[in-house]
Motif scaffolding. Structure first.
Motif, short mmCIF file in Angstrom:
data_model
loop_
_atom_site.label_atom_id
_atom_site.label_comp_id
_atom_site.label_asym_id
_atom_site.label_seq_id
_atom_site.Cartn_x
_atom_site.Cartn_y
_atom_site.Cartn_z
N ASP A 155 -1.04 41.02 -11.99
CA ASP A 155 -1.15 40.52 -13.40
C ASP A 155 0.10 39.98 -14.01
N ALA A 156 0.79 38.67 -13.67
CA ALA A 156 1.52 37.77 -14.40
C ALA A 156 1.72 38.62 -16.43
N ALA A 157 0.57 38.89 -16.14
CA ALA A 157 0.63 39.16 -17.94
C ALA A 157 1.80 40.34 -18.33
N ALA A 158 1.64 41.10 -16.52
CA ALA A 158 1.87 42.47 -17.37
C ALA A 158 3.25 43.06 -17.24
N VAL A 159 3.56 42.55 -18.25
CA VAL A 159 5.55 42.02 -18.34
C VAL A 159 5.92 42.91 -20.17
N ARG A 160 6.54 43.64 -19.93
CA ARG A 160 8.10 43.05 -20.89
C ARG A 160 9.11 42.94 -20.83
N PHE A 161 9.16 41.94 -21.75
CA PHE A 161 10.45 41.41 -21.89
C PHE A 161 11.61 42.09 -22.48
N PRO A 195 4.77 40.28 -27.71
CA PRO A 195 6.31 40.62 -27.76
C PRO A 195 6.78 42.32 -27.56
N PRO A 196 7.97 42.45 -27.06
CA PRO A 196 8.25 43.63 -26.50
C PRO A 196 8.00 44.75 -27.46
N GLN A 197 7.59 45.47 -27.38
CA GLN A 197 7.08 46.96 -28.25
C GLN A 197 8.62 47.55 -28.77
N ALA A 198 9.12 47.74 -29.83
CA ALA A 198 9.82 48.34 -30.14
C ALA A 198 11.06 48.79 -30.16
N ARG A 255 5.89 31.96 -31.48
CA ARG A 255 5.43 32.31 -31.88
C ARG A 255 5.32 34.28 -30.40
N GLY A 256 6.07 34.15 -30.65
CA GLY A 256 6.63 35.54 -29.80
C GLY A 256 6.54 35.59 -28.62
#
Length: 355
Positions: free
Chosen positions: A89-95, A17-20, A68-69
């Motif tokens: 890399d498609a996973a290199a995202v912060r939503f 999940p996105p960082q705080a 599951r976030g």
């Protein structure tokens, strides 16, 4: 909530999940605030190592965190596709969840690199920001209770109508009722969830929003079958990504990420066969798109295989639509205007050629 059929492009959803900091609205390291110079956004994303992607706070089918976030949905997949194009890399995202009120200011201040968040392009918005493309053609509609006896919009004369503030829907609603010479009582909320809950609690007679939003909201209700979406559509809502003005390279990258997925559908390139097609296709445009001929990716700062990574890791437009919004999902939205221009009947989906 984890909905079967509402989108999972494989390993690309396995990011944390996105960082705080990303949720609290604080500018991120290497973020770009205010006017940007050409190439600055791409450089910042690569230094950082991940894309900051502004999405809806929670709209089933489009962008929502499951139990599951993991972020899922149509727009969430376009965030992943952008990361695949830029970083491989498609996973290199912060939503970064954004509301209808703060989404544009968060983009302007550099808290996100791009908005993939059901945002309508309008004259005033386009004067301040950049709308590179349209990934979903929509329109504003109305949802009412099936037992209310409402068959058309004129039946809502004098009705209480729930609506979310900070959206194009407010002005559309005012314009339509004014033009029709009818009255209504607006019941305004600052989030989509609050408007939907108020409607479900019968604090208003109808709920108005983009039709895709209404379909998502109906699925989330305890009794979806008790609600109908009226057939009339009162606006054009071209929804798509938004970027800051002044960085043409970044605008090109976002536009061509979508174009690659549209062309992928048009040429039959899928997440399963795109690598094989790269090696065997004789179609000159396919070969240019997939980096076999020419050097098109480097023209906008991307690698030769950028389009291969987008389609392989996330899919073509049809794959993304079908797994998040299509007939096998709870939303069951038809392609409609979002069909390819070459389909029968044709839609509005059209990508410029690679040449």
């Amino acid at each position: 909530m984890l909905l079967a059929g509402c989108g999972d492009p494989g390993s690309a959803v396995d990011e944390p999940p996105p960082q705080a900091a990303a949720l609290e609205g604080a500018p991120q390291d290497n973020a770009i605030a205010g006017p940007v110079r050409g190439g600055a956004t791409l450089a910042a994303v690569r230094r950082r190592g991940y894309l900051l992607c502004g999405v809806n706070q929670g709209l089933l089918g489009f962008a929502y965190a499951d139990n599951r976030g993991r972020w899922r949905g149509f727009d969430a997949d376009f965030c992943r596709a952008t990361a695949a194009a830029v970083l491989g890399d498609a996973a290199a995202v912060r939503f970064v969840p954004t509301s209808s009120i703060d989404r544009l200011s968060m983009l302007q201040s550099g808290q996100v690199d791009v908005l993939w968040r059901n945002t309508s392009a309008t004259f005033t918005r386009d004067a301040a920001l950049e709308f590179p493309a349209v990934n979903y053609y929509d329109g504003q509609g109305f949802m009412v209770r099936r037992n209310a006896g409402v068959k058309r919009l004129a039946d809502l004369d004098g009705a209480r109508i729930c609506i979310q503030t900070g959206s194009t829907n407010e002005l559309n609603l005012t314009d339509w009722f004014r033009n029709a010479g009818l009255r209504y009582e607006p019941v305004v909320f600052d989030t989509e969830d609050k408007a939907r809950v108020a409607y479900a609690r019968e604090q208003c007679d109808a709920y108005t929003a983009d039709i895709s939003n209404l379909a998502s909201s109906r699925v989330a209700m305890d009794d979806p079958g008790d609600h109908v979406i009226l057939p009339e559509v009162i606006s054009k809502e071209p929804l798509g990504p938004v970027v800051r003005q002044g960085d043409d390279q970044w605008s090109d990258i976002v536009r061509w990420t979508l174009n690659a997925m549209i062309l992928g559908e048009e040429f039959g390139l899928t997440s399963v066969n795109v690598e094989a097609q790269r090696d065997t296709s004789r179609n000159p445009e396919v070969r240019r798109l997939l980096g076999v001929e020419g050097a098109y990716g480097p023209m906008i700062g991307l690698r030769q295989d950028w389009a291969v990574q987008v389609i392989r890791q996330v899919g073509n437009y049809a794959e993304v639509f079908d797994r998040n919004l299509g007939s096998s999902t709870p939303l069951k939205l038809p392609r409609g205007l979002n069909a390819l221009w070459s389909a029968e009947p044709g839609g509005l989906l059209y990508a410029t050629p690679v040449r």
